[in-house]
Design an enzyme around this catalytic site. Structure first.
Site, short mmCIF file in Angstrom:
data_model
loop_
_atom_site.label_atom_id
_atom_site.label_comp_id
_atom_site.label_asym_id
_atom_site.label_seq_id
_atom_site.Cartn_x
_atom_site.Cartn_y
_atom_site.Cartn_z
N PRO A 11 -35.13 51.58 10.47
CA PRO A 11 -34.42 52.55 9.66
C PRO A 11 -34.78 52.50 8.17
O PRO A 11 -35.09 51.43 7.64
CB PRO A 11 -32.94 52.17 9.85
CG PRO A 11 -32.97 50.75 10.31
CD PRO A 11 -34.23 50.60 11.11
N ASN A 12 -34.75 53.66 7.56
CA ASN A 12 -34.98 53.86 6.11
C ASN A 12 -36.44 53.69 5.68
O ASN A 12 -36.78 53.96 4.53
CB ASN A 12 -34.08 52.94 5.26
CG ASN A 12 -32.61 53.21 5.52
OD1 ASN A 12 -32.20 54.38 5.49
ND2 ASN A 12 -31.84 52.19 5.80
N ARG A 19 -38.03 55.24 -2.00
CA ARG A 19 -36.93 54.30 -1.86
C ARG A 19 -37.24 53.00 -2.61
O ARG A 19 -38.27 52.37 -2.35
CB ARG A 19 -36.79 54.01 -0.36
CG ARG A 19 -35.92 52.85 -0.03
CD ARG A 19 -36.11 52.41 1.43
NE ARG A 19 -35.11 51.42 1.75
CZ ARG A 19 -35.22 50.54 2.72
NH1 ARG A 19 -36.27 50.52 3.50
NH2 ARG A 19 -34.27 49.66 2.92
N TYR A 24 -40.28 48.03 -2.68
CA TYR A 24 -41.14 48.40 -1.55
C TYR A 24 -42.46 49.06 -1.93
O TYR A 24 -43.30 49.29 -1.06
CB TYR A 24 -40.36 49.31 -0.59
CG TYR A 24 -39.14 48.63 -0.01
CD1 TYR A 24 -39.27 47.51 0.80
CD2 TYR A 24 -37.86 49.10 -0.30
CE1 TYR A 24 -38.15 46.86 1.31
CE2 TYR A 24 -36.74 48.47 0.22
CZ TYR A 24 -36.90 47.35 1.02
OH TYR A 24 -35.80 46.71 1.53
N ASN A 76 -41.30 46.20 12.23
CA ASN A 76 -40.50 45.97 11.04
C ASN A 76 -39.09 46.48 11.38
O ASN A 76 -38.84 47.68 11.28
CB ASN A 76 -41.06 46.72 9.83
CG ASN A 76 -40.26 46.43 8.57
OD1 ASN A 76 -39.17 45.85 8.64
ND2 ASN A 76 -40.78 46.82 7.42
N ALA A 79 -33.30 46.74 8.26
CA ALA A 79 -31.99 46.07 8.13
C ALA A 79 -31.53 45.42 9.43
O ALA A 79 -30.80 44.41 9.42
CB ALA A 79 -30.95 47.07 7.64
N GLU A 100 -43.37 40.16 13.76
CA GLU A 100 -42.34 40.75 12.89
C GLU A 100 -42.93 40.88 11.49
O GLU A 100 -43.51 39.91 10.98
CB GLU A 100 -41.13 39.82 12.88
CG GLU A 100 -40.04 40.24 11.92
CD GLU A 100 -38.93 39.18 11.79
OE1 GLU A 100 -38.90 38.22 12.60
OE2 GLU A 100 -38.14 39.32 10.85
N HIS A 102 -42.46 42.39 7.32
CA HIS A 102 -41.62 42.91 6.25
C HIS A 102 -42.48 43.16 5.02
O HIS A 102 -43.30 42.31 4.66
CB HIS A 102 -40.51 41.92 5.88
CG HIS A 102 -39.60 41.65 7.03
ND1 HIS A 102 -38.64 42.53 7.45
CD2 HIS A 102 -39.55 40.61 7.90
CE1 HIS A 102 -38.03 42.04 8.51
NE2 HIS A 102 -38.57 40.88 8.80
N ARG A 109 -34.96 37.40 -1.56
CA ARG A 109 -34.02 38.46 -1.92
C ARG A 109 -32.56 38.00 -1.68
O ARG A 109 -32.30 36.81 -1.67
CB ARG A 109 -34.38 39.73 -1.13
CG ARG A 109 -35.80 40.23 -1.46
CD ARG A 109 -36.13 41.50 -0.73
NE ARG A 109 -35.23 42.59 -1.10
CZ ARG A 109 -35.11 43.72 -0.41
NH1 ARG A 109 -35.84 43.91 0.67
NH2 ARG A 109 -34.28 44.67 -0.82
C1 DQA Z 1 -37.51 45.18 5.08
C2 DQA Z 1 -36.52 44.14 4.52
C3 DQA Z 1 -35.11 44.41 5.03
O1 DQA Z 1 -34.21 43.46 4.50
C4 DQA Z 1 -34.64 45.78 4.60
O2 DQA Z 1 -33.38 46.07 5.14
C5 DQA Z 1 -35.62 46.86 4.93
C6 DQA Z 1 -37.05 46.59 4.79
C7 DQA Z 1 -38.92 45.01 4.47
O3 DQA Z 1 -39.85 45.59 5.03
O4 DQA Z 1 -39.08 44.34 3.46
O5 DQA Z 1 -35.25 47.99 5.22
O6 DQA Z 1 -37.61 44.98 6.47
#
Ligand code: DQA
Length: 147
Positions: A11-12, A19, A24, A76, A79, A100, A102, A109
């Site tokens: 998500p997002n 964003r 990011y 990825n 959240a 996995e 990120h 963070r």
């Molecule tokens: C994320 C890190 C997560 O904590 C966050 O909620 C994201 C992106 C990253 O790619 O750094 O949406 O997975």
């Protein structure tokens, strides 16, 4: 026949490029997918990339990954990383190598991001290298299925 890998963006991540650019970066998801496709061609594998916002959709896609012919998964979970036992169980159930990734360094963070419930069932994790987290993750996944 070329092996097929699945890349799931949670998500997002569809909002990348607009964003929280300081966290990011400026790349859009389209640009990330295009870099992944170029690397896949170089490594002679096929990839499907998909962005899914809801937990249930991710669980279904991960759960079907082996049956759908995928040899490895790069994910990825965004959240969901920090609390989705359902996605963790799907990754544990699917028994294909899972990396996995990120974009940001989740350990540098907020404290709630320091825990990944996925990490314990993933083959490994790449965190903190922006676009390179995905590219390194794809390389690692291809390496895992090339043995
Ligand atoms: C994320 C890190 C997560 O904590 C966050 O909620 C994201 C992106 C990253 O790619 O750094 O949406 O997975």
């Amino acid at each position: 026949m070329a092996k097929k890998l699945l890349v799931i963006h949670g998500p997002n991540l569809d909002l990348l490029g607009e964003r929280e650019i300081d966290v990011y970066g400026k790349l859009t998801l389209l640009q990330i997918d295009s870099a992944l496709k170029n690397l896949a061609a170089e490594l002679k594998v096929d990839i499907e990339t998909i962005q899914l916002s809801s937990e249930g959709d991710i669980v279904k896609k991960v759960g079907a990954a082996k049956k759908d012919g995928f040899s490895a998964l790069v994910i990825n979970p965004a959240a969901y990383t920090h609390y989705s036992i359902a996605i963790r169980d799907a990754v544990a159930a699917v028994v294909i190598p899972t990396v996995e990734v990120h974009l940001s360094n989740i350990y540098a963070r907020e404290e709630f991001r320091h825990t990944s419930v996925i990490a314990g069932v993933a083959t490994g994790q790449v965190s903190g290298f922006g676009l390179n987290s995905y590219l390194l993750g794809l390389r690692a996944a291809v390496e895992l299925i090339s043995k």
